[in-house]
Design a protein around this motif. Sequence first.
Motif, short mmCIF file in Angstrom:
data_model
loop_
_atom_site.label_atom_id
_atom_site.label_comp_id
_atom_site.label_asym_id
_atom_site.label_seq_id
_atom_site.Cartn_x
_atom_site.Cartn_y
_atom_site.Cartn_z
N MET A 22 27.88 39.65 44.89
CA MET A 22 27.91 39.27 43.46
C MET A 22 26.78 39.15 42.81
SD MET A 22 29.98 38.01 41.31
CE MET A 22 31.55 37.26 42.07
N ALA A 23 25.40 38.59 43.35
CA ALA A 23 24.17 38.80 42.81
C ALA A 23 23.59 40.03 42.67
CB ALA A 23 23.29 38.00 44.03
N ALA A 24 24.00 41.16 43.54
CA ALA A 24 23.60 42.62 43.27
C ALA A 24 24.22 43.19 42.10
CB ALA A 24 23.69 43.40 44.47
N VAL A 25 25.55 42.84 42.20
CA VAL A 25 26.36 43.41 40.70
C VAL A 25 25.70 42.82 39.69
CG1 VAL A 25 28.34 43.38 39.57
CG2 VAL A 25 28.38 43.81 42.08
N TYR A 48 29.24 45.95 35.93
CA TYR A 48 29.54 44.84 35.74
C TYR A 48 30.95 44.33 36.40
CZ TYR A 48 30.01 39.86 34.44
OH TYR A 48 30.29 38.66 34.70
N PRO A 49 32.20 45.28 35.98
CA PRO A 49 33.43 45.05 36.37
C PRO A 49 33.51 44.76 38.04
CG PRO A 49 33.49 46.67 34.97
CD PRO A 49 31.86 46.40 35.03
N VAL A 50 32.50 45.34 38.58
CA VAL A 50 32.59 45.20 40.04
C VAL A 50 32.35 43.59 40.70
CG1 VAL A 50 31.60 45.66 42.36
CG2 VAL A 50 31.70 47.52 40.60
N ALA A 51 31.87 42.73 39.58
CA ALA A 51 31.83 41.39 39.86
C ALA A 51 33.20 40.83 39.83
CB ALA A 51 30.95 40.72 38.94
N TYR A 52 34.22 41.38 39.22
CA TYR A 52 35.41 40.73 39.41
C TYR A 52 36.32 41.29 40.38
CZ TYR A 52 34.78 39.74 34.27
OH TYR A 52 34.12 39.16 33.18
N LEU A 53 35.92 42.42 40.89
CA LEU A 53 36.29 42.84 42.16
C LEU A 53 36.00 41.92 43.20
CD1 LEU A 53 37.95 45.05 44.07
CD2 LEU A 53 35.87 46.39 44.05
N VAL A 54 34.59 41.55 43.51
CA VAL A 54 34.27 40.88 44.49
C VAL A 54 34.95 39.48 44.53
CG1 VAL A 54 32.36 39.60 45.24
CG2 VAL A 54 32.01 42.01 44.56
N SER A 55 35.11 38.72 43.18
CA SER A 55 35.57 37.44 42.98
C SER A 55 36.95 37.82 43.38
CB SER A 55 35.58 37.27 41.38
OG SER A 55 36.07 35.87 41.25
N ALA A 71 30.89 32.42 43.20
CA ALA A 71 30.40 32.73 41.68
C ALA A 71 29.26 31.92 41.57
CB ALA A 71 31.58 32.39 40.93
N TRP A 72 29.12 30.52 41.93
CA TRP A 72 28.03 29.62 41.56
C TRP A 72 26.73 30.02 42.47
CZ3 TRP A 72 27.26 26.98 37.59
CH2 TRP A 72 28.47 26.40 36.84
N VAL A 73 26.95 30.44 43.72
CA VAL A 73 25.70 30.92 44.39
C VAL A 73 25.19 32.41 43.97
CG1 VAL A 73 24.91 31.66 46.69
CG2 VAL A 73 26.32 29.72 46.51
N GLY A 74 26.05 33.10 43.59
CA GLY A 74 25.84 34.36 43.14
C GLY A 74 25.12 34.38 41.70
N PHE A 75 25.66 33.36 41.05
CA PHE A 75 25.20 33.04 39.64
C PHE A 75 23.55 32.55 39.68
CE2 PHE A 75 23.96 29.39 37.04
CZ PHE A 75 24.33 29.89 35.78
N ALA A 76 23.46 31.94 40.91
CA ALA A 76 21.77 31.11 40.95
C ALA A 76 21.25 32.07 41.25
CB ALA A 76 22.27 30.03 42.06
#
Length: 186
Positions: A22-25, A48-55, A71-76
């Motif tokens: 998530m963080a890499a995307v 960016y749409p790969v983030a939705y795939l991960v989620s 999502a929260w850890v990837g966001f941070a």
Amino acid sequence: MQQAMPFARPTAGQFAVATLAMAAVVLASNILVQFAINDWLTWGAFTYPVAYLVSDLVNRRFGPGMARRVAWVGFAVAIVASLMLAPMRIALASGLAFIASQLLDIRVFDRLRRGLWWRAPLVATVIAAVLDSIVFWGIAFAGTDGPWLTWAAGDLAVKLGVGVLMLLPFRLLIGRQAARTSVLSH
């Protein structure tokens, strides 16, 4: 009222892989959005749409609670790295757009999870991508020079197209998960 579904419990390694993905995307997208392909598209739209795939994969396998944690850890992680590698306005706009759209994606996906295999990831991705685009482009580039409105429209169109293409890896990966789970339960 829907009964809670039992979800697999992720290992520390699975959680680490999901949050790093998530963080890499997000980091790659924050950097790539700064490079225009033309007057209506930036490179960030493709990643960016790969983030939705991960989620959606985390949500399907481990449930919405774990998807929110990823999502929260990837966001941070992504926001800290983005603040070092991207302009502040892009990093902050990305962070706000990311967390709002990811939490919406997770909620919509969870509500639709019992339907056809493609409905939850498709509907969640489309709705979340629209929110993400409105928030990101409205904060990151409003009031700046450049064709940001056309970039926003082009990026949204590509995000939606790539989001649809992400259904194939989603299906392949959930099919593999189902086969592995079936073998392990026998």
